[in-house]
Design an enzyme around this catalytic site. Sequence first.
Site, PDB file in Angstrom:
ATOM      1  N   SER A  38       0.817  -1.224   0.000  1.00 28.80           N
ATOM      2  CA  SER A  38       0.000   0.000   0.000  1.00 28.80           C
ATOM      3  C   SER A  38       0.841   1.260   0.000  1.00 28.80           C
ATOM      4  CB  SER A  38      -0.909   0.026   1.238  1.00 28.80           C
ATOM      5  OG  SER A  38      -2.155  -0.494   0.927  1.00 28.80           O
ATOM      6  N   CYS A  42       2.380   6.594  -7.072  1.00 24.31           N
ATOM      7  CA  CYS A  42       2.170   7.839  -7.812  1.00 24.31           C
ATOM      8  C   CYS A  42       2.849   9.031  -7.124  1.00 24.31           C
ATOM      9  CB  CYS A  42       0.675   8.118  -7.953  1.00 24.31           C
ATOM     10  SG  CYS A  42      -0.228   6.708  -8.630  1.00 24.31           S
ATOM     11  N   ASN A 269      -8.198 -17.519 -17.460  1.00 20.62           N
ATOM     12  CA  ASN A 269      -8.627 -18.806 -18.032  1.00 20.62           C
ATOM     13  C   ASN A 269      -8.569 -19.930 -16.997  1.00 20.62           C
ATOM     14  OD1 ASN A 269      -5.726 -18.397 -18.190  1.00 20.62           O
ATOM     15  ND2 ASN A 269      -5.645 -20.408 -19.145  1.00 20.62           N
ATOM     16  N   PRO A 271      -9.461 -21.780 -13.450  1.00 20.64           N
ATOM     17  CA  PRO A 271     -10.512 -21.694 -12.434  1.00 20.64           C
ATOM     18  C   PRO A 271      -9.946 -21.194 -11.108  1.00 20.64           C
ATOM     19  CG  PRO A 271     -10.153 -23.991 -13.167  1.00 20.64           C
ATOM     20  CD  PRO A 271      -9.242 -23.130 -13.966  1.00 20.64           C
ATOM     21  N   ASP A 278      -2.132  -3.368 -13.700  1.00 19.75           N
ATOM     22  CA  ASP A 278      -1.154  -3.195 -14.786  1.00 19.75           C
ATOM     23  C   ASP A 278      -0.803  -4.508 -15.478  1.00 19.75           C
ATOM     24  OD1 ASP A 278      -1.081  -0.624 -13.865  1.00 19.75           O
ATOM     25  OD2 ASP A 278       1.063  -0.572 -13.411  1.00 19.75           O
ATOM     26  N   TYR A 423     -20.296  27.797 -12.341  1.00 15.58           N
ATOM     27  CA  TYR A 423     -19.669  29.022 -12.860  1.00 15.58           C
ATOM     28  C   TYR A 423     -19.773  30.184 -11.896  1.00 15.58           C
ATOM     29  CZ  TYR A 423     -19.471  33.600 -14.988  1.00 15.58           C
ATOM     30  OH  TYR A 423     -19.188  34.915 -15.203  1.00 15.58           O
ATOM     31  N   LYS A 431     -20.337  30.388 -20.517  1.00 14.73           N
ATOM     32  CA  LYS A 431     -20.225  29.287 -21.471  1.00 14.73           C
ATOM     33  C   LYS A 431     -18.906  28.610 -21.143  1.00 14.73           C
ATOM     34  CE  LYS A 431     -22.505  31.424 -25.422  1.00 14.73           C
ATOM     35  NZ  LYS A 431     -22.163  32.390 -26.463  1.00 14.73           N
TER      36      LYS A 431
HETATM   37  C1  LIG Z   1       6.503   6.580 -10.310  1.00 14.47           C
HETATM   38  C2  LIG Z   1       5.097   6.219 -10.662  1.00 14.47           C
HETATM   39  C3  LIG Z   1       4.142   7.218 -10.763  1.00 14.47           C
HETATM   40  C4  LIG Z   1       2.840   6.903 -11.118  1.00 14.47           C
HETATM   41  N1  LIG Z   1       1.927   7.907 -11.186  1.00 14.47           N
HETATM   42  C5  LIG Z   1       0.648   7.618 -11.502  1.00 14.47           C
HETATM   43  C6  LIG Z   1      -0.324   8.630 -11.516  1.00 14.47           C
HETATM   44  O1  LIG Z   1      -0.033   9.799 -11.228  1.00 14.47           O
HETATM   45  N2  LIG Z   1      -1.590   8.289 -11.869  1.00 14.47           N
HETATM   46  C7  LIG Z   1      -1.946   7.007 -12.171  1.00 14.47           C
HETATM   47  O2  LIG Z   1      -3.114   6.741 -12.468  1.00 14.47           O
HETATM   48  N3  LIG Z   1      -1.033   6.016 -12.126  1.00 14.47           N
HETATM   49  C8  LIG Z   1       0.237   6.285 -11.802  1.00 14.47           C
HETATM   50  N4  LIG Z   1       1.151   5.286 -11.740  1.00 14.47           N
HETATM   51  C9  LIG Z   1       0.735   3.911 -12.100  1.00 14.47           C
HETATM   52  C10 LIG Z   1       0.058   3.210 -10.945  1.00 14.47           C
HETATM   53  O3  LIG Z   1       0.873   3.282  -9.820  1.00 14.47           O
HETATM   54  C11 LIG Z   1      -0.192   1.763 -11.350  1.00 14.47           C
HETATM   55  O4  LIG Z   1      -1.024   1.752 -12.472  1.00 14.47           O
HETATM   56  C12 LIG Z   1      -0.868   0.963 -10.242  1.00 14.47           C
HETATM   57  O5  LIG Z   1      -0.105   0.974  -9.070  1.00 14.47           O
HETATM   58  C13 LIG Z   1      -1.068  -0.479 -10.709  1.00 14.47           C
HETATM   59  O6  LIG Z   1      -1.566  -1.257  -9.677  1.00 14.47           O
HETATM   60  P1  LIG Z   1      -1.246  -2.809  -9.613  1.00 14.47           P
HETATM   61  O7  LIG Z   1      -1.948  -3.316  -8.422  1.00 14.47           O
HETATM   62  O8  LIG Z   1      -1.530  -3.416 -10.918  1.00 14.47           O
HETATM   63  O9  LIG Z   1       0.315  -2.890  -9.431  1.00 14.47           O
HETATM   64  P2  LIG Z   1       1.240  -2.226  -8.334  1.00 14.47           P
HETATM   65  O10 LIG Z   1       0.526  -1.158  -7.608  1.00 14.47           O
HETATM   66  O11 LIG Z   1       2.496  -1.856  -9.024  1.00 14.47           O
HETATM   67  O12 LIG Z   1       1.513  -3.399  -7.312  1.00 14.47           O
HETATM   68  C14 LIG Z   1       2.143  -4.567  -7.714  1.00 14.47           C
HETATM   69  C15 LIG Z   1       2.819  -5.187  -6.516  1.00 14.47           C
HETATM   70  O13 LIG Z   1       3.001  -6.560  -6.794  1.00 14.47           O
HETATM   71  C16 LIG Z   1       4.216  -6.987  -6.246  1.00 14.47           C
HETATM   72  N5  LIG Z   1       4.627  -8.211  -6.931  1.00 14.47           N
HETATM   73  C17 LIG Z   1       4.943  -8.350  -8.251  1.00 14.47           C
HETATM   74  N6  LIG Z   1       5.245  -9.630  -8.540  1.00 14.47           N
HETATM   75  C18 LIG Z   1       5.112 -10.320  -7.382  1.00 14.47           C
HETATM   76  C19 LIG Z   1       5.298 -11.671  -7.039  1.00 14.47           C
HETATM   77  N7  LIG Z   1       5.641 -12.573  -7.935  1.00 14.47           N
HETATM   78  N8  LIG Z   1       5.098 -12.027  -5.761  1.00 14.47           N
HETATM   79  C20 LIG Z   1       4.715 -11.124  -4.831  1.00 14.47           C
HETATM   80  N9  LIG Z   1       4.537  -9.823  -5.109  1.00 14.47           N
HETATM   81  C21 LIG Z   1       4.717  -9.426  -6.365  1.00 14.47           C
HETATM   82  C22 LIG Z   1       5.130  -5.806  -6.468  1.00 14.47           C
HETATM   83  O14 LIG Z   1       6.211  -5.831  -5.541  1.00 14.47           O
HETATM   84  C23 LIG Z   1       4.205  -4.634  -6.240  1.00 14.47           C
HETATM   85  O15 LIG Z   1       4.300  -4.163  -4.923  1.00 14.47           O
HETATM   86  C24 LIG Z   1       2.479   5.555 -11.362  1.00 14.47           C
HETATM   87  C25 LIG Z   1       3.417   4.548 -11.241  1.00 14.47           C
HETATM   88  C26 LIG Z   1       4.714   4.870 -10.883  1.00 14.47           C
HETATM   89  C27 LIG Z   1       5.727   3.780 -10.748  1.00 14.47           C
END
Ligand SMILES: Cc1cc2nc3c(=O)[nH]c(=O)nc-3n(C[C@H](O)[C@H](O)[C@H](O)COP(=O)(O)OP(=O)(O)OC[C@H]3O[C@@H](n4cnc5c(N)ncnc54)[C@H](O)[C@@H]3O)c2cc1C
Length: 559
Positions: A38, A42, A269, A271, A278, A423, A431
């Site tokens: 957590s 960003c 895909n 179960p 991301d 506004y 507008k």
């Molecule tokens: C510098 C930066 C700035 C950003 N600014 C913005 C912004 O301003 N606005 C915006 O919308 N988005 C922003 N983002 C993107 C946003 O942070 C991500 O889109 C979002 O955090 C994705 O969430 P997630 O849960 O998919 O992955 P994440 O939040 O990246 O979490 C993934 C976690 O999974 C863990 N993990 C990975 N593989 C494994 C494994 N095999 N075993 C255990 N743990 C694992 C990683 O350690 C990580 O902590 C930014 C990202 C970065 C890096």
Amino acid sequence: MRLIVVGGVAGGMSAAARARRLDESAEIIVLDKGPYVSFANCGLPYFVGGEIEKQESLLVQTPQRLRAALNLDVRPEHEVTGLDAAARTVTVRSAAGEQQLSYDALILSPGANAIAPPLPGLDSSRVRTLRTVDDAVALKELATDARRAVVLGAGFIGLEAAEALERRGLDVTVIELAPQVLPPLDTGMANLVQDELTRLGMTVRTGVAATEVRGGSDEDTVVLGDGTEIPADLIVLSVGVKPATEIFEAAGVTCERGAILVDEHGRTNLPGVWAVGDATASLDPITGARRPVALAGPANRAGRLVADDIFGHPTARPIPAPVGTAIVRVGELTAAMTGANKRTLTGAGIEHHTVDLHPNQHAGYFPGAAQIALSVHFRANDGLLLGAQAVGIEGVDKRIDVLATAIRAQMSVSDLIDLDLAYSPPYGNAKDPVNLVGMFGQNVLDGTTRLWYAQDLDDVRESALVLDTRSPAEYATGAIPGSLNIAHTELRGRIDEVRAAAAGRPVRTVCASGMRSYIAHRVLTQAGLDSATLSGGMKTLRAWLGSRTREELKEGKSL
Ligand SMILES: Cc1cc2nc3c(=O)[nH]c(=O)nc-3n(C[C@H](O)[C@H](O)[C@H](O)COP(=O)(O)OP(=O)(O)OC[C@H]3O[C@@H](n4cnc5c(N)ncnc54)[C@H](O)[C@@H]3O)c2cc1C
């Protein structure tokens, strides 16, 4: 019921927290390979730049607080290294060794990793990425003694990093392989951002690749494809991300170009296995294409909905396809976008119109009024909103958020006319810029306005008479070579002059931002001439031409 969540940040922790709120009896284990969960990814650039002073501020939650508030079993520094979907187990590696954990439901939210292109020298200790709290701490430390930084990649995170380092007083050079910074923006908008980077004192090189990082004892040297050598004490690698899915794909999770394919409820895909964030591919609601959307909002929201699906919540519903609304601050400017850009629409063969406007963010007579460059794409046949972009000093976020909402609601451009927006002079206009987009858009749809675009410049110069409707004083500051200058206020008395100069060619009108040339266009059309007005006027044309402006418009020279 045992729920295991892989990845304890945006998507993963949203899912875990929602799961607990739905089911007090479930055992919920969150595994993250990193030391923190957590955390505010960003916020990392703003910690590097010093606006967020304390590292602790980046830690939105701790395992202890999550245990106390939500009874979550959060295990940092526990990496999932394998998945056996048939046995419903994951393999977990931690300081204690390797163990198998069984699950009833598994949510994958492992995020994405920074792409490392195959460049010699990227293993230098001066090369850093910006993905984690540790990355940010290391970057900040390195920046303390550094004088020159090179940022490889001018996407959202690259520019945030560049801005942060510039704020710390470093000489920053930004390198981007694409022909423009912020590749998701349309060219003209991106050029405005590039001008701001230059105004901040950064050097920006676009359309060129870094080919090598040559290590040295006092400094590294970034070598570019054109032979340029740039000394650097610090190099930020930010050329994109790829889903962190190798082990899951190897275990049978279906992926497309590395992104996990999920159905509308986030189910993979396999179960009992869901995925969000991301690491997944989502459907582009505008083009129907599948692509990853690496943004925090969609990850957080999908996490919640996946938990609803797993626990059979009565209001469980499909995960909406994200339109990809994004925003970034660059110096005094804000750039934001939602939906599709022009390249995507053209690539997908979607016929569309674009209106380009430069309205003030609030009443012009109220101190501090400043224009927003606003560009909105809509479907040619029915006006359905497809995408919007804006760059300006103030009020950009509000307009893009309204437009993102309108796109989500599948509104047409004409619907924007009727939006009842807040506004008073310090905040907007009677507008609002969004209402104006609606009015312009409707004019285009019903044929009251016919537009020509900055990218048509060469064709227009060859085949039409360009009529510049600005005042002679404005015209003298730079204009399209070969154009005829008649101020719009004089046009009604000089139509014969225009007809003679056109000699049967169409007339294409121009002014500073598109309003006066629109009036002229209406006058000419009603006089029986073939006429169209430049969308966004000289401001949009200059932005689109970027560094070619001086040359193409013979700025500052007599015509
Ligand atoms: C510098 C930066 C700035 C950003 N600014 C913005 C912004 O301003 N606005 C915006 O919308 N988005 C922003 N983002 C993107 C946003 O942070 C991500 O889109 C979002 O955090 C994705 O969430 P997630 O849960 O998919 O992955 P994440 O939040 O990246 O979490 C993934 C976690 O999974 C863990 N993990 C990975 N593989 C494994 C494994 N095999 N075993 C255990 N743990 C694992 C990683 O350690 C990580 O902590 C930014 C990202 C970065 C890096």
